[in-house]
Design a protein around this motif. Structure first.
Motif, short mmCIF file in Angstrom:
data_model
loop_
_atom_site.label_atom_id
_atom_site.label_comp_id
_atom_site.label_asym_id
_atom_site.label_seq_id
_atom_site.Cartn_x
_atom_site.Cartn_y
_atom_site.Cartn_z
N GLU A 230 -7.83 -9.58 10.78
CA GLU A 230 -8.99 -9.47 9.90
C GLU A 230 -9.48 -8.03 9.83
N ARG A 231 -9.47 -7.35 10.98
CA ARG A 231 -9.90 -5.95 10.99
C ARG A 231 -8.93 -5.08 10.20
N ASP A 232 -7.63 -5.37 10.35
CA ASP A 232 -6.63 -4.62 9.58
C ASP A 232 -6.81 -4.84 8.08
N ALA A 233 -7.10 -6.09 7.69
CA ALA A 233 -7.29 -6.40 6.26
C ALA A 233 -8.49 -5.65 5.70
N SER A 234 -9.57 -5.61 6.47
CA SER A 234 -10.77 -4.90 6.01
C SER A 234 -10.49 -3.41 5.86
N GLU A 235 -9.80 -2.85 6.84
CA GLU A 235 -9.47 -1.43 6.77
C GLU A 235 -8.50 -1.15 5.62
N ARG A 236 -7.56 -2.07 5.41
CA ARG A 236 -6.59 -1.91 4.33
C ARG A 236 -7.28 -1.90 2.97
N LYS A 237 -8.22 -2.80 2.76
CA LYS A 237 -8.94 -2.86 1.48
C LYS A 237 -9.76 -1.59 1.27
N LYS A 238 -10.29 -1.05 2.36
CA LYS A 238 -11.08 0.18 2.25
C LYS A 238 -10.20 1.35 1.86
N VAL A 239 -9.03 1.45 2.50
CA VAL A 239 -8.12 2.55 2.20
C VAL A 239 -7.57 2.45 0.78
N LEU A 240 -7.26 1.24 0.34
CA LEU A 240 -6.68 1.03 -0.98
C LEU A 240 -7.75 0.91 -2.07
N ASN A 241 -9.02 0.99 -1.67
CA ASN A 241 -10.13 0.92 -2.63
C ASN A 241 -10.12 -0.39 -3.40
N LEU A 242 -9.97 -1.49 -2.67
CA LEU A 242 -9.93 -2.82 -3.28
C LEU A 242 -11.31 -3.47 -3.25
N PRO A 243 -11.62 -4.31 -4.22
CA PRO A 243 -10.77 -4.74 -5.34
C PRO A 243 -10.62 -3.66 -6.40
N GLU A 244 -9.49 -3.72 -7.11
CA GLU A 244 -9.17 -2.74 -8.16
C GLU A 244 -8.98 -3.46 -9.49
N GLU A 245 -9.75 -3.05 -10.50
CA GLU A 245 -9.68 -3.69 -11.82
C GLU A 245 -8.51 -3.19 -12.65
N ASN A 246 -8.07 -1.94 -12.42
CA ASN A 246 -7.02 -1.34 -13.23
C ASN A 246 -5.67 -1.62 -12.59
N LEU A 247 -5.01 -2.64 -13.10
CA LEU A 247 -3.76 -3.10 -12.48
C LEU A 247 -2.66 -2.06 -12.61
N LEU A 248 -2.53 -1.42 -13.78
CA LEU A 248 -1.50 -0.40 -13.95
C LEU A 248 -1.74 0.78 -13.02
N TYR A 249 -2.99 1.16 -12.82
CA TYR A 249 -3.31 2.27 -11.92
C TYR A 249 -2.90 1.92 -10.49
N PHE A 250 -3.20 0.70 -10.05
CA PHE A 250 -2.84 0.30 -8.70
C PHE A 250 -1.33 0.31 -8.51
N LEU A 251 -0.61 -0.24 -9.48
CA LEU A 251 0.85 -0.28 -9.37
C LEU A 251 1.44 1.13 -9.39
N GLU A 252 0.87 1.99 -10.21
CA GLU A 252 1.35 3.38 -10.28
C GLU A 252 1.19 4.07 -8.92
N LYS A 253 0.07 3.83 -8.27
CA LYS A 253 -0.22 4.53 -7.02
C LYS A 253 0.40 3.87 -5.79
N HIS A 254 0.56 2.54 -5.80
CA HIS A 254 0.89 1.85 -4.55
C HIS A 254 2.14 0.97 -4.59
N SER A 255 2.83 0.89 -5.74
CA SER A 255 4.03 0.05 -5.77
C SER A 255 5.04 0.52 -4.72
N LEU A 256 5.70 -0.45 -4.11
CA LEU A 256 6.62 -0.15 -3.02
C LEU A 256 8.04 0.16 -3.50
N ILE A 257 8.32 -0.01 -4.77
CA ILE A 257 9.70 0.15 -5.23
C ILE A 257 9.88 1.19 -6.33
#
Length: 513
Positions: A230-257
């Motif tokens: 739970e602590r990791d999830a909270s920290e992860r959302k903070k680092v990734l600035n979630l929730p994110e409304e701009n789906l293309l922006y998120f994929l551009e910045k964080h896609s793994l492939i």
């Protein structure tokens, strides 16, 4: 009607040449700037053929655009309808750029060239330059150079990686364009040419040094402590600035492939989607402003003896066609005509400023009878979008003129109810309901990235905030999720949550499709 002397006319007859266009432009400019007080970008008028206009249709009106099969498909579709006489072409097309580019059809008569020059080169131009949405969310001075960069960059990617690989990314990006805009925070400005040059150099460096080894790292242990997870999830959302409304922006910045060049393709599509977003929020105001401007200018030219009676009749016929509003039971009824509503509201504001009724003074005490309709309109054009414009300026007189009423149609009822009529409470309710119908955020589904476990299953978790019980159509929903998975590289889940109660209405995932 007395016959006018032709000595002071801007043109005589339907034929035109560039000297005549220039003379008409100068006369229009004088009225627009000196009498109406408009503030415009420098104008660039270009004469194009019907086929070039069709080509502009297919490439979303941009003079510079990258190649994609969907543009050719739309060109064939529009051309087919045009050749069969089932669809006409616009008399003009205008680009929100600096300089402001206006395309005029070569088939237009000189009278029509006069009208569309006033409409586009001054009406739309002023709105583009001064409305707060365009000022804050678009960069008219940089869009043309950016599109030139985008076109060349995508062509270069096609040479290096193949047309199929490029189109596969663009197909998925185009499918997500509506979810590729910043709705509630200002997007970053387009970078200057110098910054874009550094970005291209950095991109080439990343392509040369990119290593695929990081993808082979083992997943984290599955049996983690729940509190740690739970602590990791909270920290992860903070680092990734979630929730994110701009789906293309998120994929551009964080896609793994995605490779760097693929991320740049997503950014190009995202920038174009953001560029057009203000136009979707100001359709009534933008067209209403341009129509009011051309109507005022051509009438002023007629009063000055610069336009003949015959030309004025042609102009008024074209104007009437533009602002025609079919009744709700007319087979031609497409909904409320934005030209008709926008133009009528602009004229109504002028009336309220100059000749208000007691009702007007009660509803609009801030500007009723102020005698300054030009200043009132300039302020409205600069500081509102369609939704707020309706809430601030739609008068009871306009509601009566358009015969508006509110119809309540609840799914649980076997009948429809006329919920609001023409009384004081009804006017307010009708105005609020009409304004909400022009809120782009309310009409489009609110889908956000809410979580992704980068060290676990790497599943991307999306949430659809359901408003008024309106769900997504299943076939297109699943197809769109497939495009998200293509860009993310791992499974994607979507949950529908009632925006009012928080209850989960549905759940789906790409591993089930």
């Amino acid at each position: 009607m007395a016959r006018r002397s032709s000595s002071g006319l801007l043109f005589d007859g339907s034929d035109w040449n560039f000297a005549t266009l220039s003379r008409a432009y100068d006369a229009i400019e004088t009225i627009a700037l000196d009498e109406l007080g408009l503030d415009v970008y420098p104008n660039q008028l270009e004469i194009i053929s019907s086929e070039q206009m069709l080509d502009a249709y297919s490439s979303v009106g941009m003079p510079l655009m990258y190649q994609h099969w969907s543009f050719g498909k739309r060109f064939i579709f529009e051309d087919h309808l045009y050749r069969k006489g089932q669809r006409g072409l616009a008399y003009e097309l205008v680009i929100n750029s600096n300089p402001c580019i206006t395309y005029l059809m070569e088939e237009n008569t000189m009278a029509m060239q006069t009208l569309v020059t006033a409409h586009a080169a001054f009406g739309h131009n002023h709105f583009f330059k001064n409305n707060y949405l365009f000022r804050q969310w678009t960069d008219a001075g940089a869009i043309l150079s950016y599109m030139d960069f985008a076109k060349k960059y995508i062509a270069k990617c096609e040479e290096r990686h193949g047309v199929s690989a490029v189109e596969a990314i663009l197909d998925s990006a185009h499918a997500l364009m509506d979810q590729g805009v910043f709705r509630y925070r200002r997007p970053p400005r387009l970078s200057s040419e110098k910054v874009r040059e550094r970005a291209r150099e950095r991109l080439e460096y990343e392509e040369q040094t990119y290593s695929d080894l990081w993808r082979t790292l083992p997943l984290a242990a599955e049996n983690r402590n729940p509190e740690d997870a739970e602590r990791d999830a909270s920290e992860r959302k903070k680092v990734l600035n979630l929730p994110e409304e701009n789906l293309l922006y998120f994929l551009e910045k964080h896609s793994l492939i995605l490779d760097p060049w693929q991320r740049e393709l997503l950014r190009i599509v995202r920038v174009i989607a953001q560029y057009f977003y203000p136009q979707r929020q100001t359709k009534v105001m933008n067209e209403g402003c341009a129509t009011f401007v051309h109507y005022t200018i051509i009438n002023r030219l007629f009063d000055q003896g610069r336009i003949s009676e015959g030309a004025m009749l042609e102009l008024l016929k074209s104007h009437s066609n533009v602002v025609f509003q079919p009744a709700f039971d007319d087979p031609r009824f497409p909904g409320i005509n934005p030209y008709a509503l926008g133009f009528a509201m602009m004229q109504d504001i002028e009336r309220i400023c100059m000749k208000p009724t007691a009702e007007d003074r009660d509803w609009f005490p801030s500007f009723a009878g102020n005698g300054d309709w030009r200043g009132t309109l300039l302020d409205a054009w600069a500081n509102h979008r369609d939704e707020s414009f309706m809430l601030q300026y739609l008068s009871p007189a306009m509601i009566r003129k358009f015969r508006l009423f509110l119809l309540s149609d609840r799914a649980t009822d076997s009948y429809c109810e006329v919920a609001s009529i023409h009384n004081e409470r009804g006017y307010s309710t009708i105005r609020s309901a009409l304004a909400r119908s022009y809120d782009v955020g309310a009409r489009q589904p609110d889908i956000q990235v809410i979580d992704v476990d980068l060290l676990g299953d790497r599943q991307l978790r999306l949430q659809h905030n359901v408003k008024n019980g309106i769900l997504l159509e299943e076939s297109t929903r699943d197809e769109t999720l497939g495009h998200v998975r293509h860009l993310w590289g791992y499974d994607v889940s979507l949950s529908g949550v009632d925006a009012a109660t928080g209850s989960v209405l549905y759940e789906c995932s790409t591993d089930e499709i």
